[in-house]
Design an enzyme around this catalytic site. Structure first.
Site, mmCIF file in Angstrom:
data_model
loop_
_atom_site.group_PDB
_atom_site.id
_atom_site.type_symbol
_atom_site.label_atom_id
_atom_site.label_comp_id
_atom_site.label_asym_id
_atom_site.label_seq_id
_atom_site.Cartn_x
_atom_site.Cartn_y
_atom_site.Cartn_z
ATOM 1 N N GLU A 133 99.118 48.763 -47.447
ATOM 2 C CA GLU A 133 98.752 48.603 -46.062
ATOM 3 C C GLU A 133 99.397 47.314 -45.522
ATOM 4 O O GLU A 133 99.667 47.435 -44.249
ATOM 5 C CB GLU A 133 97.250 48.599 -46.076
ATOM 6 C CG GLU A 133 96.440 47.189 -46.552
ATOM 7 C CD GLU A 133 96.542 47.476 -48.035
ATOM 8 O OE1 GLU A 133 97.132 48.096 -48.629
ATOM 9 O OE2 GLU A 133 95.737 46.410 -48.528
ATOM 10 N N GLY B 6 89.323 43.940 -53.322
ATOM 11 C CA GLY B 6 88.393 43.295 -53.116
ATOM 12 C C GLY B 6 88.446 41.907 -54.093
ATOM 13 O O GLY B 6 89.207 42.211 -55.014
ATOM 14 N N HIS C 84 99.532 46.845 -52.511
ATOM 15 C CA HIS C 84 99.182 47.048 -51.233
ATOM 16 C C HIS C 84 99.848 47.597 -50.348
ATOM 17 O O HIS C 84 100.936 47.093 -49.594
ATOM 18 C CB HIS C 84 98.495 45.628 -50.781
ATOM 19 C CG HIS C 84 97.326 44.956 -51.156
ATOM 20 N ND1 HIS C 84 95.925 45.113 -50.951
ATOM 21 C CD2 HIS C 84 97.195 44.111 -52.511
ATOM 22 C CE1 HIS C 84 95.102 44.672 -52.028
ATOM 23 N NE2 HIS C 84 95.984 43.891 -52.726
ATOM 24 N N LYS D 154 92.122 47.145 -31.015
ATOM 25 C CA LYS D 154 92.963 46.552 -29.761
ATOM 26 C C LYS D 154 94.215 47.342 -29.402
ATOM 27 O O LYS D 154 94.489 47.700 -28.169
ATOM 28 C CB LYS D 154 93.286 44.976 -29.996
ATOM 29 C CG LYS D 154 93.763 44.286 -28.685
ATOM 30 C CD LYS D 154 92.589 43.622 -28.092
ATOM 31 C CE LYS D 154 92.475 43.233 -26.707
ATOM 32 N NZ LYS D 154 91.085 42.779 -26.208
ATOM 33 N N CYS E 29 94.349 48.239 -55.619
ATOM 34 C CA CYS E 29 93.841 47.173 -56.307
ATOM 35 C C CYS E 29 92.352 47.370 -57.117
ATOM 36 O O CYS E 29 92.228 47.958 -57.929
ATOM 37 C CB CYS E 29 93.925 45.920 -55.039
ATOM 38 S SG CYS E 29 94.245 44.326 -56.013
ATOM 39 N N TYR E 30 91.593 46.632 -56.532
ATOM 40 C CA TYR E 30 90.210 46.660 -56.845
ATOM 41 C C TYR E 30 89.650 48.068 -56.913
ATOM 42 O O TYR E 30 88.963 48.598 -58.096
ATOM 43 C CB TYR E 30 89.242 45.799 -56.118
ATOM 44 C CG TYR E 30 87.683 45.916 -56.829
ATOM 45 C CD1 TYR E 30 87.348 45.163 -57.715
ATOM 46 C CD2 TYR E 30 86.883 46.864 -56.146
ATOM 47 C CE1 TYR E 30 86.043 45.094 -58.234
ATOM 48 C CE2 TYR E 30 85.538 46.909 -56.849
ATOM 49 C CZ TYR E 30 85.027 46.137 -57.734
ATOM 50 O OH TYR E 30 83.821 46.083 -58.390
ATOM 51 N N ASP F 62 89.917 45.667 -22.597
ATOM 52 C CA ASP F 62 89.037 46.283 -22.957
ATOM 53 C C ASP F 62 88.006 47.114 -21.853
ATOM 54 O O ASP F 62 87.867 48.125 -21.853
ATOM 55 C CB ASP F 62 88.064 45.821 -24.109
ATOM 56 C CG ASP F 62 88.944 45.198 -25.465
ATOM 57 O OD1 ASP F 62 90.112 45.676 -25.241
ATOM 58 O OD2 ASP F 62 88.732 44.200 -26.155
#
Ligand code: XMP
Length: 506
Positions: free
Chosen positions: A172, A56, A170, A362, A83-84, A228
């Site tokens: 991710e 964040g 990070h 998606k 991180c944060y 979708d």
């Protein structure tokens, strides 16, 4: 839904919260993004197997910095702070966080000091992605250093006995190539979560759940022809008048030839034009379109007898970005725009909603669509917003302006397809601007409209980068637009990313 092990991402305002959730689901474990201060009792109620604290923009000592329920740290639920999230955990458990001597941003070599738990099976040295100013200066009791970089001693820390871990980098993002392994280690080894979240299971469970909910009642399905809503079911198609060139017909042809369904095509364009007459404000446009959609469906449903349910293909990012009351995220996700199939719907409507894809990304919908034998032509379509070209015509909507954009948009899509780039770019389209500029054609002065071309790369539409389309292709698109559209004398290319811009212009 049948019980899947649940990992939760607590959102501290990171751009990457959604990405973390997607990565966890790629490991076949169900994951949701929840507000950072959700009470631990709620997590316990849902038997959460592990919590990931997102990064964040705040600093932990800043006034108003987002926090977590103080009971989280001793709740026994395994935690991975990113991180944060790491800094908050360190501070809350008695460690110290300091402003780093220098900001660390970009690629860094991570030297792993402890190759167990979250770092099990990894080499001693791996590449990671850093983006921080503050760092942990002293460790809380019971914690030890698990990895360091040249710049940061505590690049990863942990208290394995309590199943508490934190990483400054990070895992991710793709710039941490082994990041998914780290997440997998946390999910499988530390949290002991079972990988049962698959599209095959999802189909089976959703069918059961919908059958239980709906029984023998009728369901009206809102179809836009995209991946979708097509993956949701069968189908009423309302043409609001803002579809791409010839698209309404194409959709009808496809659906009546490929599926044995009751396909109802309603041309409601006049109603939409009447309501939108003179309206230029983007949010007002969206609300009017959302309302007109529902009213048209209500009328149609009446003709079909008693239809209590409306099914539509709302996705998880729509839910998060619209940040409406009652959505799963509340505090951090700020309302950016009212996606018409979430926040744009009127409060009072004569339907209960069925949104089977509401918790899916998606790429998960595409995988699901393939499992359901949805034609590849639909699966691989680029996303197209519910309000259609209406939000790509800046300013007033008139049939003439829609026609101009349909023609131009068709050129853009055709040329991108011809260049073999249609599936590579996330979205590519044209926007009609409400300004006229001066040009010269055949020695004559012109004073005509401007078109902006937008093409972006993205993984989930939460963030996007403008696509580096080849100059030759841009030249071809521009030449064709100006030669073939008498109302246009200027074409510009949008070179802004999201954030700070958004993908659509409204
Ligand atoms: P933005 O413009 O918010 O768009 O960066 C993110 C993604 O969402 C699509 N979009 C919509 N989709 N209804 C939809 O179904 C909407 O009202 C809507 N608005 C934007 C947009 O095309 C992009 O893929």
């Amino acid at each position: 839904m049948a019980k899947h092990d649940l990992i939760v991402v607590l959102d501290f305002g990171a751009q990457y919260s959604m990405l973390i959730a997607r990565r966890v689901r790629e490991c076949n474990v169900y994951c949701e993004v929840l507000p950072h201060d959700i009470p631990v009792s709620e997590l316990k109620k849902r038997d959460v197997k592990g919590v990931i604290l997102s990064g964040g923009p705040a600093s932990v000592y800043e006034e108003g910095a987002p926090y977590a329920d103080p009971e989280l740290w001793n709740s026994g639920i395994p935690i991975l702070g990113i991180c944060y999230g790491l800094q908050l955990m360190a501070k809350e458990l008695g460690g110290q966080v300091k402003e780093g001597k220098k900001r660390e941003y970009g690629k860094a070599e991570l030297l792993i000091d402890d190759q167990t738990n979250v770092f099990a099976g990894l080499d001693e040295q791996i590449q990671c992605w850093m983006s921080h100013g503050d760092t942990v200066a002293t460790l809380p009791n019971g914690f030890k250093q698990l990895a360091h970089t040249d710049n940061t001693n505590f690049a990863a820390i942990g208290n394995p006995d309590k199943k508490l871990f934190g990483v400054q980098f990070h895992p991710e993002v793709v710039h941490t190539p082994k990041g998914v392994e780290i997440l997998k280690n946390f999910i499988y080894i530390v949290c002991e979560a079972k990988p049962t979240w698959t599209t095959a299971n999802f189909i089976e469970e959703s069918l059961k759940e919908i059958k239980e909910k709906v029984g023998s009642a009728k369901v009206l399905c809102a179809l836009s022809g995209g991946v979708d809503s097509t993956t949701v079911a069968a189908l009423v198609f309302i043409d609001q008048g803002f579809m791409r060139k010839n698209e309404a017909q194409k959709i009808e042809d496809l659906f009546t030839s490929k599926f044995k369904i009751n396909f109802i095509h309603i041309d409601a364009s006049q109603r939409f034009y009447d309501k939108l007459n003179g309206v230029t404000d983007p949010e007002q446009k969206r609300r009017i379109i959302g309302e007109a959609f529902i009213r048209t469906f209500e009328e149609e449903a009446k003709k079909l007898g008693n239809v209590p349910y409306l099914a539509q293909g709302t996705l998880y990012p729509d839910v998060i970005e619209s940040a409406v009351a009652g959505s799963t995220t509340g505090k951090m996700a700020k309302k950016i725009k009212t996606h018409h199939n979430v926040g744009g719907l009127p409060e009072k409507m004569g339907f209960k909603l069925i949104e089977p894809l509401r918790m899916l990304f998606k790429d998960e919908v595409r995988a699901l669509g393939r499992d359901l034998d949805v034609p590849e032509e639909i699966i691989s379509r680029q996303p197209f917003p519910g309000p259609g070209l209406a939000i790509r015509i800046i300013g007033e909507l008139t049939p003439d302006r829609v026609k101009i954009l349909q023609a131009v948009d068709d050129i853009v899509v055709t040329e991108i397809k011809n260049a073999g780039l249609y599936k590579q770019v996330w979205q590519s389209f044209a926007v009609l601007l409400p300004i006229r500029t001066v040009g010269v054609m055949g020695d004559k002065r012109t004073y005509l409209n401007t078109i902006a071309i937008r093409a972006v790369n993205s993984v989930d539409a939460m963030t996007a980068d403008w696509a580096r389309l080849p100059y030759d292709l841009l030249e071809k698109i521009s030449t064709r637009i100006i030669n073939e559209t008498p109302e246009i004398n200027r074409v510009v290319y949008d070179i802004s990313s999201k954030p700070p811009s958004t993908i659509e212009w409204e």
